[in-house]
Design an enzyme around this catalytic site. Structure first.
Site, PDB file in Angstrom:
ATOM      1  N   GLY A  48      17.009  18.900   2.733  1.00 35.94           N
ATOM      2  CA  GLY A  48      16.573  19.826   1.690  1.00 35.94           C
ATOM      3  C   GLY A  48      15.472  19.335   0.784  1.00 35.94           C
ATOM      4  O   GLY A  48      14.690  20.128   0.263  1.00 35.94           O
ATOM      5  N   GLU A 102      16.577  14.622  -4.872  1.00 32.93           N
ATOM      6  CA  GLU A 102      17.535  15.572  -4.294  1.00 32.93           C
ATOM      7  C   GLU A 102      17.002  16.991  -4.422  1.00 32.93           C
ATOM      8  O   GLU A 102      16.282  17.300  -5.371  1.00 32.93           O
ATOM      9  CB  GLU A 102      18.861  15.483  -5.072  1.00 32.93           C
ATOM     10  CG  GLU A 102      19.802  14.408  -4.583  1.00 32.93           C
ATOM     11  CD  GLU A 102      20.658  14.874  -3.414  1.00 32.93           C
ATOM     12  OE1 GLU A 102      20.292  15.851  -2.746  1.00 32.93           O
ATOM     13  OE2 GLU A 102      21.688  14.244  -3.172  1.00 32.93           O
ATOM     14  N   ASP A 106      25.146  19.624  -7.118  1.00 35.13           N
ATOM     15  CA  ASP A 106      26.185  20.634  -7.341  1.00 35.13           C
ATOM     16  C   ASP A 106      27.408  19.917  -7.938  1.00 35.13           C
ATOM     17  O   ASP A 106      27.425  19.594  -9.121  1.00 35.13           O
ATOM     18  CB  ASP A 106      26.453  21.299  -5.983  1.00 35.13           C
ATOM     19  CG  ASP A 106      27.417  22.452  -6.033  1.00 35.13           C
ATOM     20  OD1 ASP A 106      27.181  23.387  -6.811  1.00 35.13           O
ATOM     21  OD2 ASP A 106      28.406  22.435  -5.287  1.00 35.13           O
ATOM     22  N   LYS A 134      23.258  22.098 -11.112  1.00 30.62           N
ATOM     23  CA  LYS A 134      24.264  23.067 -11.565  1.00 30.62           C
ATOM     24  C   LYS A 134      25.226  22.355 -12.517  1.00 30.62           C
ATOM     25  O   LYS A 134      26.247  21.797 -12.069  1.00 30.62           O
ATOM     26  CB  LYS A 134      25.057  23.604 -10.376  1.00 30.62           C
ATOM     27  CG  LYS A 134      24.262  24.427  -9.384  1.00 30.62           C
ATOM     28  CD  LYS A 134      25.170  24.911  -8.260  1.00 30.62           C
ATOM     29  CE  LYS A 134      24.441  25.753  -7.251  1.00 30.62           C
ATOM     30  NZ  LYS A 134      25.286  26.109  -6.092  1.00 30.62           N
ATOM     31  N   ASP A 162      18.676  25.821   2.266  1.00 33.27           N
ATOM     32  CA  ASP A 162      18.973  26.759   3.354  1.00 33.27           C
ATOM     33  C   ASP A 162      20.350  27.396   3.242  1.00 33.27           C
ATOM     34  O   ASP A 162      21.221  26.908   2.523  1.00 33.27           O
ATOM     35  CB  ASP A 162      18.895  26.036   4.695  1.00 33.27           C
ATOM     36  CG  ASP A 162      20.102  25.135   4.933  1.00 33.27           C
ATOM     37  OD1 ASP A 162      20.449  24.365   3.998  1.00 33.27           O
ATOM     38  OD2 ASP A 162      20.707  25.203   6.003  1.00 33.27           O
ATOM     39  N   ARG A 168      14.762  27.897   4.199  1.00 35.58           N
ATOM     40  CA  ARG A 168      14.070  26.728   3.619  1.00 35.58           C
ATOM     41  C   ARG A 168      12.600  27.032   3.348  1.00 35.58           C
ATOM     42  O   ARG A 168      11.984  26.432   2.476  1.00 35.58           O
ATOM     43  CB  ARG A 168      14.137  25.527   4.570  1.00 35.58           C
ATOM     44  CG  ARG A 168      15.537  24.962   4.770  1.00 35.58           C
ATOM     45  CD  ARG A 168      15.429  23.615   5.484  1.00 35.58           C
ATOM     46  NE  ARG A 168      16.688  23.226   6.107  1.00 35.58           N
ATOM     47  CZ  ARG A 168      17.674  22.609   5.482  1.00 35.58           C
ATOM     48  NH1 ARG A 168      17.575  22.334   4.199  1.00 35.58           N
ATOM     49  NH2 ARG A 168      18.774  22.278   6.129  1.00 35.58           N
TER      50      ARG A 168
HETATM   51  P1  5GP Z   1      27.185  18.158  -4.054  1.00 35.16           P
HETATM   52  O1  5GP Z   1      28.385  19.057  -4.295  1.00 35.16           O
HETATM   53  O2  5GP Z   1      27.563  16.936  -3.304  1.00 35.16           O
HETATM   54  O3  5GP Z   1      26.453  17.880  -5.345  1.00 35.16           O
HETATM   55  O4  5GP Z   1      26.192  18.988  -3.150  1.00 35.16           O
HETATM   56  C1  5GP Z   1      26.335  18.889  -1.779  1.00 35.16           C
HETATM   57  C2  5GP Z   1      25.294  19.651  -1.032  1.00 35.16           C
HETATM   58  O5  5GP Z   1      25.691  21.013  -1.023  1.00 35.16           O
HETATM   59  C3  5GP Z   1      23.869  19.675  -1.561  1.00 35.16           C
HETATM   60  O6  5GP Z   1      23.118  18.537  -1.219  1.00 35.16           O
HETATM   61  C4  5GP Z   1      23.353  20.899  -0.856  1.00 35.16           C
HETATM   62  O7  5GP Z   1      22.988  20.570   0.468  1.00 35.16           O
HETATM   63  C5  5GP Z   1      24.567  21.803  -0.826  1.00 35.16           C
HETATM   64  N1  5GP Z   1      24.508  22.814  -1.891  1.00 35.16           N
HETATM   65  C6  5GP Z   1      25.169  22.839  -3.071  1.00 35.16           C
HETATM   66  N2  5GP Z   1      24.873  23.960  -3.759  1.00 35.16           N
HETATM   67  C7  5GP Z   1      23.988  24.649  -2.981  1.00 35.16           C
HETATM   68  C8  5GP Z   1      23.298  25.899  -3.138  1.00 35.16           C
HETATM   69  O8  5GP Z   1      23.413  26.635  -4.131  1.00 35.16           O
HETATM   70  N3  5GP Z   1      22.486  26.262  -2.110  1.00 35.16           N
HETATM   71  C9  5GP Z   1      22.310  25.525  -0.987  1.00 35.16           C
HETATM   72  N4  5GP Z   1      21.478  25.999  -0.055  1.00 35.16           N
HETATM   73  N5  5GP Z   1      22.945  24.348  -0.801  1.00 35.16           N
HETATM   74  C10 5GP Z   1      23.766  23.923  -1.798  1.00 35.16           C
END
Ligand code: 5GP
Length: 181
Positions: A48, A102, A106, A134, A162, A168
């Protein structure tokens, strides 16, 4: 741009390309001040972050290097039962100033994995820099040092992000249209 369907989900325009571009320029300015004369090593997290990494680095007028990794997480035999590898990391990080790039932070689970893996290489410092953050979903206590845009806890695509392989390429950021029926 109007509504767009990707597989089973519908998305609507959320952050225009220009707003995203201005936010990236602001972050580039922060990094230039912080890392002048430190020759930072940027580590983009694929897939990403390819868009953010390219857009950010072309704005930087300081000496710097960039490389890319993929995060592989699988069950192993260590105490937590989980092993995380950074695939593609060939650079020596000892005493380097490292900036992780990054696409989105999330819950922060991925950032936690990356931090733990990078610390083993004894860099001088590690910063986290993300296109989107977020805050309402974030569950870690690792500071997210540089954020282009803070967004609510909605699923988004575009500019590198994506939905199951699609989206993307879309300019700006689009968010999911929630169907409450
Ligand atoms: P984490 O929860 O570990 O911070 O995020 C894990 C992964 O979830 C991110 O790197 C991303 O690939 C995916 N992700 C989290 N939120 C979103 C979103 O709103 N849209 C997309 N496309 N991917 C997300």
């Amino acid at each position: 741009m109007s509504r767009i369907r990707l597989h089973d989900l519908e998305f609507e325009p959320f952050i225009p390309e220009q707003e995203l571009s201005d936010a990236i320029s602001r972050v580039a300015g922060e990094l230039e001040v912080k890392y002048a004369d430190r020759r930072p090593l940027f580590i983009g997290v694929l897939n990403g972050a390819f868009f953010f990494a390219a857009e950010l680095i072309k704005r930087l007028e300081i000496e710097c290097e960039i490389t890319f990794v993929k995060v592989a997480s699988y069950h192993g035999t260590n105490s937590t039962g989980r092993v995380t590898d950074l695939i593609g990391l060939n650079e020596r990080l000892t005493d380097r100033h490292v900036v992780v790039l990054e696409d989105i932070v999330d819950t922060g689970t991925t950032v936690r994995y990356i931090m733990d893996a990078l610390k083993d290489h004894h860099p001088a410092s590690i910063s986290i820099c993300t296109l989107l953050f977020k805050p309402d979903a974030y569950k870690q206590n690792i500071p997210i040092d540089h954020v282009a845009v803070r967004i609510p806890n909605d699923f988004v695509v575009g500019s590198g992000l994506d939905h199951d392989g699609l989206g993307r390429n879309l300019p700006g950021i689009l968010r999911i249209i929630k169907n409450d029926t």
